[in-house]
Scaffold this active site. Structure first.
Site, PDB file in Angstrom:
ATOM      1  N   GLY A   1      -4.298  10.781   0.758  1.00  0.00           N
ATOM      2  CA  GLY A   1      -4.674  10.372  -0.827  1.00  0.00           C
ATOM      3  C   GLY A   1      -6.505  10.312  -0.958  1.00  0.00           C
TER       4      GLY A   1
ATOM      5  CD  GLU B   1      -5.666   3.197   1.054  1.00  0.00           C
ATOM      6  OE1 GLU B   1      -5.724   4.531   1.007  1.00  0.00           O
ATOM      7  OE2 GLU B   1      -4.658   2.526   1.234  1.00  0.00           O
ATOM      8  CG  ASP B   2      -5.016   6.771  -2.164  1.00  0.00           C
ATOM      9  OD1 ASP B   2      -4.791   5.696  -1.453  1.00  0.00           O
ATOM     10  OD2 ASP B   2      -3.956   7.447  -2.216  1.00  0.00           O
TER      11      ASP B   2
ATOM     12  CG  ASP C   1       0.944  -0.681  -5.067  1.00  0.00           C
ATOM     13  OD1 ASP C   1       0.983  -1.644  -5.745  1.00  0.00           O
ATOM     14  OD2 ASP C   1       1.857   0.112  -4.970  1.00  0.00           O
TER      15      ASP C   1
ATOM     16  CE  LYS D   1      -0.572   0.963  -8.626  1.00  0.00           C
ATOM     17  NZ  LYS D   1       0.541   1.267  -8.258  1.00  0.00           N
TER      18      LYS D   1
ATOM     19  CG  PHE E   1       3.541   5.783  -9.076  1.00  0.00           C
ATOM     20  CD1 PHE E   1       3.829   4.916  -8.050  1.00  0.00           C
ATOM     21  CD2 PHE E   1       3.433   7.033  -8.853  1.00  0.00           C
ATOM     22  CE1 PHE E   1       3.677   5.384  -6.623  1.00  0.00           C
ATOM     23  CE2 PHE E   1       3.203   7.553  -7.884  1.00  0.00           C
ATOM     24  CZ  PHE E   1       3.482   6.911  -6.475  1.00  0.00           C
TER      25      PHE E   1
ATOM     26  CG  ASP F   1       1.614  11.422  -2.961  1.00  0.00           C
ATOM     27  OD1 ASP F   1       0.905  10.597  -2.629  1.00  0.00           O
ATOM     28  OD2 ASP F   1       2.615  11.828  -2.571  1.00  0.00           O
TER      29      ASP F   1
ATOM     30  NE  ARG G   1      -0.918  14.568  -1.305  1.00  0.00           N
ATOM     31  CZ  ARG G   1      -0.938  13.155  -0.917  1.00  0.00           C
ATOM     32  NH1 ARG G   1      -1.642  12.281  -1.363  1.00  0.00           N
ATOM     33  NH2 ARG G   1       0.319  12.828  -0.266  1.00  0.00           N
TER      34      ARG G   1
HETATM   35  P1  IMP Z   1      -0.176  -0.181   0.099  1.00  0.00           P
HETATM   36  O1  IMP Z   1      -0.165  -0.136   1.290  1.00  0.00           O
HETATM   37  O2  IMP Z   1       1.237  -0.826  -0.807  1.00  0.00           O
HETATM   38  O3  IMP Z   1      -1.516  -1.116  -0.569  1.00  0.00           O
HETATM   39  O4  IMP Z   1      -0.091   1.108  -0.656  1.00  0.00           O
HETATM   40  C1  IMP Z   1      -1.225   2.012  -0.325  1.00  0.00           C
HETATM   41  C2  IMP Z   1      -0.864   3.349  -0.340  1.00  0.00           C
HETATM   42  O5  IMP Z   1       0.284   3.568  -1.116  1.00  0.00           O
HETATM   43  C3  IMP Z   1      -1.924   4.309  -0.821  1.00  0.00           C
HETATM   44  O6  IMP Z   1      -2.791   4.835  -0.087  1.00  0.00           O
HETATM   45  C4  IMP Z   1      -1.183   5.400  -1.621  1.00  0.00           C
HETATM   46  O7  IMP Z   1      -1.218   6.420  -0.855  1.00  0.00           O
HETATM   47  C5  IMP Z   1       0.167   4.957  -2.046  1.00  0.00           C
HETATM   48  N1  IMP Z   1       0.031   4.239  -3.399  1.00  0.00           N
HETATM   49  C6  IMP Z   1       0.342   3.028  -3.891  1.00  0.00           C
HETATM   50  N2  IMP Z   1       0.327   2.860  -5.318  1.00  0.00           N
HETATM   51  C7  IMP Z   1       0.145   4.114  -5.693  1.00  0.00           C
HETATM   52  C8  IMP Z   1       0.200   4.995  -7.010  1.00  0.00           C
HETATM   53  O8  IMP Z   1       0.145   4.174  -8.135  1.00  0.00           O
HETATM   54  N3  IMP Z   1       0.180   6.366  -7.182  1.00  0.00           N
HETATM   55  C9  IMP Z   1       0.232   7.150  -5.998  1.00  0.00           C
HETATM   56  N4  IMP Z   1       0.317   6.377  -4.675  1.00  0.00           N
HETATM   57  C10 IMP Z   1       0.215   5.044  -4.504  1.00  0.00           C
HETATM   58 MG    MG Z   2       0.481   8.368  -0.869  1.00  0.00          MG
END
Ligand code: IMP
Ligand code: MG
Length: 197
Positions: A69, A124-125, A128, A156, A176, A183, A189
């Protein structure tokens, strides 16, 4: 010029139900553009300058991108950090093809770079649930970096992290998001802007 670039593969239709314009790609409709290309570019430029100013001139900076990402964000970001640095990548998997976090984080590819004594920035992208960061940070800390910071394009703000990102591009809406590296099931992407689906 329109505030975003619509690629040729998109179709633009007017919904017969709502009368609103819809963007569709591969049968998937994009609800709205959340961050335009220009807005992202401006913010990335600011972040790059802040990062460059935050470290001593002799700090050995290692920018670690979390694949996949962060690949576009990282590529743009490092070009705005006007100081010596090195780049490497990690690949962690947490989502599979789902839109919700599974809670599991697996390192599918590990950086070969030594972190010892270096100033590491994990890029990090989007943050969440925070699972990915919360599981990766202790692993990287164990490797003895001089410092470890997170730079996230999007946050977020629905979770608290053991280590909050020092740099955040935008506080993202609870939608999302896709594009600019993000992606949905490996699609979208390549979009130069960030939209919600
Ligand atoms: P986390 O571990 O829940 O914080 O999520 C991290 C990863 O989930 C990010 O690096 C993204 O690759 C993916 N992700 C979380 N939210 C989104 C979204 O809204 N769109 C796309 N990818 C997401
Ligand atoms: Mg992803």
């Amino acid at each position: 010029m329109s505030p975003w670039v619509i690629q040729r593969s998109w179709t633009i239709t007017t919904s017969s139900e709502t009368g609103r314009t819809e963007l569709r790609l591969g049968g998937q409709s994009l609800k709205r553009i959340v961050y335009s290309e220009a807005r992202i570019r401006e913010r990335v430029r600011e972040m790059g300058a802040e990062i460059a100013a935050a470290y001593a001139p002799d700090a050995e900076l290692l920018v670690l991108g979390l694949l996949k990402g962060s690949f576009i964000f990282l590529a743009d970001l490092v070009r705005e950090i006007d100081r010596p640095l090195q780049v490497d990548f990690l690949l962690a998997s947490s989502y599979g093809s789902e839109r919700v976090s599974s809670g599991e984080v697996e390192l599918l590819y590990d950086s070969g770079a030594s972190l010892k004594g270096r100033s590491v920035i994990l890029v990090e992208d989007i943050v969440d649930s925070g699972n990915t960061m919360n599981r990766l940070v202790p692993v990287l800390r164990d490797r003895g970096p001089a410092s470890l910071e997170i730079c996230a394009l999007l946050h977020k703000r629905i979770s608290t992290l053991g280590l909050e990102p020092k740099w955040v591009g935008f506080d993202a809406p609870e939608e999302f998001l896709v594009g600019y590296g993000l992606d949905y099931s490996e699609n979208f992407r390549h979009l130069p802007y960030i939209g919600s689906i």
